[in-house]
Design a protein around this motif. Sequence first.
Motif, PDB file in Angstrom:
ATOM      1  N   PRO A  71      -2.799  10.763   0.865  1.00 20.92           N
ATOM      2  CA  PRO A  71      -1.965   9.819   0.120  1.00 20.92           C
ATOM      3  C   PRO A  71      -1.897   8.457   0.813  1.00 20.92           C
ATOM      4  CG  PRO A  71      -0.859  11.930   0.400  1.00 20.92           C
ATOM      5  CD  PRO A  71      -2.052  11.958   1.280  1.00 20.92           C
ATOM      6  N   LEU A  72      -1.751   7.423   0.014  1.00 22.76           N
ATOM      7  CA  LEU A  72      -1.694   6.057   0.535  1.00 22.76           C
ATOM      8  C   LEU A  72      -0.424   5.367   0.075  1.00 22.76           C
ATOM      9  CD1 LEU A  72      -5.338   5.033  -0.474  1.00 22.76           C
ATOM     10  CD2 LEU A  72      -4.623   5.940   1.747  1.00 22.76           C
ATOM     11  N   CYS A  73       0.048   4.418   0.856  1.00 18.65           N
ATOM     12  CA  CYS A  73       1.153   3.569   0.421  1.00 18.65           C
ATOM     13  C   CYS A  73       0.565   2.270  -0.139  1.00 18.65           C
ATOM     14  CB  CYS A  73       2.114   3.292   1.571  1.00 18.65           C
ATOM     15  SG  CYS A  73       1.475   2.157   2.826  1.00 18.65           S
ATOM     16  N   SER A  74       1.406   1.427  -0.678  1.00 21.94           N
ATOM     17  CA  SER A  74       0.919   0.190  -1.305  1.00 21.94           C
ATOM     18  C   SER A  74       0.252  -0.739  -0.293  1.00 21.94           C
ATOM     19  CB  SER A  74       2.074  -0.532  -1.997  1.00 21.94           C
ATOM     20  OG  SER A  74       3.105  -0.823  -1.067  1.00 21.94           O
ATOM     21  N   LEU A  75       0.678  -0.675   0.973  1.00 19.49           N
ATOM     22  CA  LEU A  75       0.068  -1.519   2.000  1.00 19.49           C
ATOM     23  C   LEU A  75      -1.319  -1.020   2.401  1.00 19.49           C
ATOM     24  CD1 LEU A  75       3.221  -2.074   4.267  1.00 19.49           C
ATOM     25  CD2 LEU A  75       2.267  -3.638   2.570  1.00 19.49           C
ATOM     26  N   CYS A  76      -1.561   0.272   2.237  1.00 18.01           N
ATOM     27  CA  CYS A  76      -2.874   0.831   2.574  1.00 18.01           C
ATOM     28  C   CYS A  76      -3.947   0.375   1.596  1.00 18.01           C
ATOM     29  CB  CYS A  76      -2.820   2.352   2.569  1.00 18.01           C
ATOM     30  SG  CYS A  76      -1.828   3.080   3.895  1.00 18.01           S
ATOM     31  N   LEU A  77      -3.546  -0.042   0.405  1.00 17.18           N
ATOM     32  CA  LEU A  77      -4.512  -0.407  -0.620  1.00 17.18           C
ATOM     33  C   LEU A  77      -5.367  -1.605  -0.226  1.00 17.18           C
ATOM     34  CD1 LEU A  77      -2.415   0.058  -3.883  1.00 17.18           C
ATOM     35  CD2 LEU A  77      -4.062   1.634  -2.843  1.00 17.18           C
ATOM     36  N   ALA A  78      -4.912  -2.390   0.752  1.00 13.02           N
ATOM     37  CA  ALA A  78      -5.702  -3.538   1.204  1.00 13.02           C
ATOM     38  C   ALA A  78      -7.053  -3.106   1.760  1.00 13.02           C
ATOM     39  CB  ALA A  78      -4.920  -4.308   2.271  1.00 13.02           C
ATOM     40  N   HIS A  79      -7.145  -1.845   2.221  1.00 12.35           N
ATOM     41  CA  HIS A  79      -8.404  -1.335   2.770  1.00 12.35           C
ATOM     42  C   HIS A  79      -9.226  -0.592   1.711  1.00 12.35           C
ATOM     43  CE1 HIS A  79      -6.892  -2.308   6.784  1.00 12.35           C
ATOM     44  NE2 HIS A  79      -5.750  -1.713   6.451  1.00 12.35           N
ATOM     45  N   HIS A  80      -8.760  -0.604   0.469  1.00  9.48           N
ATOM     46  CA  HIS A  80      -9.455   0.106  -0.617  1.00  9.48           C
ATOM     47  C   HIS A  80      -9.612  -0.805  -1.832  1.00  9.48           C
ATOM     48  CE1 HIS A  80      -8.824   4.063   1.432  1.00  9.48           C
ATOM     49  NE2 HIS A  80      -7.750   3.443   1.897  1.00  9.48           N
ATOM     50  N   LYS A  81      -9.933  -2.068  -1.588  1.00  8.24           N
ATOM     51  CA  LYS A  81      -9.955  -3.074  -2.662  1.00  8.24           C
ATOM     52  C   LYS A  81     -10.930  -2.745  -3.776  1.00  8.24           C
ATOM     53  CE  LYS A  81      -8.336  -7.069  -0.007  1.00  8.24           C
ATOM     54  NZ  LYS A  81      -8.701  -8.418   0.537  1.00  8.24           N
ATOM     55  N   ASP A  82     -12.119  -2.313  -3.441  1.00 12.15           N
ATOM     56  CA  ASP A  82     -13.149  -2.058  -4.447  1.00 12.15           C
ATOM     57  C   ASP A  82     -13.275  -0.574  -4.797  1.00 12.15           C
ATOM     58  OD1 ASP A  82     -13.803  -4.785  -4.494  1.00 12.15           O
ATOM     59  OD2 ASP A  82     -15.127  -4.550  -2.740  1.00 12.15           O
ATOM     60  N   HIS A  83     -12.262   0.207  -4.458  1.00 11.59           N
ATOM     61  CA  HIS A  83     -12.298   1.640  -4.699  1.00 11.59           C
ATOM     62  C   HIS A  83     -11.495   2.020  -5.949  1.00 11.59           C
ATOM     63  CE1 HIS A  83     -13.145   2.521  -0.142  1.00 11.59           C
ATOM     64  NE2 HIS A  83     -14.017   1.701  -0.694  1.00 11.59           N
ATOM     65  N   ARG A  84     -11.746   3.228  -6.424  1.00  9.52           N
ATOM     66  CA  ARG A  84     -10.976   3.757  -7.556  1.00  9.52           C
ATOM     67  C   ARG A  84      -9.685   4.384  -7.021  1.00  9.52           C
ATOM     68  NH1 ARG A  84     -14.919   8.052  -9.831  1.00  9.52           N
ATOM     69  NH2 ARG A  84     -15.055   8.379  -7.562  1.00  9.52           N
ATOM     70  N   THR A  85      -8.573   3.801  -7.363  1.00  7.06           N
ATOM     71  CA  THR A  85      -7.278   4.312  -6.899  1.00  7.06           C
ATOM     72  C   THR A  85      -6.396   4.647  -8.098  1.00  7.06           C
ATOM     73  OG1 THR A  85      -6.383   2.063  -6.720  1.00  7.06           O
ATOM     74  CG2 THR A  85      -7.353   3.030  -4.732  1.00  7.06           C
ATOM     75  N   ILE A  86      -5.560   5.646  -7.929  1.00  6.85           N
ATOM     76  CA  ILE A  86      -4.616   6.057  -8.976  1.00  6.85           C
ATOM     77  C   ILE A  86      -3.221   6.147  -8.377  1.00  6.85           C
ATOM     78  CG2 ILE A  86      -6.311   7.304 -10.375  1.00  6.85           C
ATOM     79  CD1 ILE A  86      -5.386   9.884  -9.003  1.00  6.85           C
ATOM     80  N   GLN A  87      -2.227   6.062  -9.239  1.00  5.82           N
ATOM     81  CA  GLN A  87      -0.839   6.150  -8.792  1.00  5.82           C
ATOM     82  C   GLN A  87      -0.220   7.461  -9.271  1.00  5.82           C
ATOM     83  OE1 GLN A  87       1.656   2.861  -9.935  1.00  5.82           O
ATOM     84  NE2 GLN A  87       3.505   3.753  -9.035  1.00  5.82           N
ATOM     85  N   ILE A  88       0.420   8.157  -8.354  1.00  5.63           N
ATOM     86  CA  ILE A  88       1.107   9.403  -8.657  1.00  5.63           C
ATOM     87  C   ILE A  88       2.589   9.102  -8.866  1.00  5.63           C
ATOM     88  CG2 ILE A  88       1.591  11.752  -7.890  1.00  5.63           C
ATOM     89  CD1 ILE A  88      -1.374  11.111  -8.375  1.00  5.63           C
ATOM     90  N   ARG A  89       3.170   9.707  -9.877  1.00  8.68           N
ATOM     91  CA  ARG A  89       4.595   9.505 -10.182  1.00  8.68           C
ATOM     92  C   ARG A  89       5.328  10.829 -10.127  1.00  8.68           C
ATOM     93  NH1 ARG A  89       4.362   4.247 -12.630  1.00  8.68           N
ATOM     94  NH2 ARG A  89       2.172   3.726 -13.041  1.00  8.68           N
ATOM     95  N   ARG A  90       6.641  10.761 -10.267  1.00  8.74           N
ATOM     96  CA  ARG A  90       7.466  11.962 -10.151  1.00  8.74           C
ATOM     97  C   ARG A  90       8.257  12.209 -11.431  1.00  8.74           C
ATOM     98  NH1 ARG A  90       9.144  14.661  -4.969  1.00  8.74           N
ATOM     99  NH2 ARG A  90       7.068  15.378  -4.405  1.00  8.74           N
ATOM    100  N   SER A  91       8.357  13.485 -11.792  1.00 11.36           N
ATOM    101  CA  SER A  91       9.210  13.902 -12.902  1.00 11.36           C
ATOM    102  C   SER A  91       9.803  15.255 -12.555  1.00 11.36           C
ATOM    103  CB  SER A  91       8.402  14.004 -14.200  1.00 11.36           C
ATOM    104  OG  SER A  91       9.198  14.522 -15.240  1.00 11.36           O
ATOM    105  N   SER A  92      11.125  15.286 -12.408  1.00 12.55           N
ATOM    106  CA  SER A  92      11.830  16.534 -12.050  1.00 12.55           C
ATOM    107  C   SER A  92      11.217  17.189 -10.818  1.00 12.55           C
ATOM    108  CB  SER A  92      11.816  17.512 -13.229  1.00 12.55           C
ATOM    109  OG  SER A  92      12.397  16.936 -14.369  1.00 12.55           O
ATOM    110  N   TYR A  93      10.970  16.386  -9.785  1.00 13.64           N
ATOM    111  CA  TYR A  93      10.452  16.850  -8.496  1.00 13.64           C
ATOM    112  C   TYR A  93       9.013  17.373  -8.579  1.00 13.64           C
ATOM    113  CZ  TYR A  93      15.414  16.591  -7.408  1.00 13.64           C
ATOM    114  OH  TYR A  93      16.698  16.156  -7.257  1.00 13.64           O
TER     115      TYR A  93
END
Length: 214
Positions: A71-93
């Motif tokens: 898993p990555l935080c938003s600051l880690c994304l600077a090292h993955h500029k040209d990569h395919r990234t997705i965001q994980i969200r939460r629903s009822s834990y």
Amino acid sequence: MAIEDQENTIREIKPKNRRIMGAGGPEEEDNRWPPWLKPLLKEHFFVHCKFHVDSHKSECNMYCLDCTNGPLCSLCLAHHKDHRTIQIRRSSYHDVIRVNEIQKYLDISGIQTYVINSAKVVFLNERPQPRPGKGVTNTCKVCYRSLVDDSFCFCSLGCKIAGSSRGFEKGRKNLLMETEDSGSFSPSTPPLTASSSCRIAKRRKGIPHRSPMG
């Protein structure tokens, strides 16, 4: 002689190659899915990033499909500029991902979708249910969770992987066959006849006697 030996060698190699190509083993099963999918489902999100502990944006809710290194935080994304990234969200834990993000990289047909915060999402992993709700006509093939729509077969990405494997289908068929066999040969209770009911009644009319006191 040399040409004849070479032809014999080729004849021996060809059948082996055919068996490897059409074996249908674990390697072929894994090739059905992108290499990042199974690692993604094993990750624990929404933990603090070990590289940006002092930042208030250190919550890890991103994932790089190209690196698959956790898993990555938003600051880690600077090292993955040209990569395919997705965001994980939460629903009822439970971890979810938006349909418009994941469907660009993965076929999610057959998986139940839900609307959360005005956006369609799918769950990453199974959420077993103790018992289906009343009036439920369709459940997940793997964990038996109630499904809203009869057109869906699975409740999550993880259940689709498990339910689509050859081993799962084979085990399911064997279980159905065992159930049918045990049901067809189960002994039935003989009917209660008049003579047998009379004998039972006579036995029950007896008065118990106490043993003599010593």
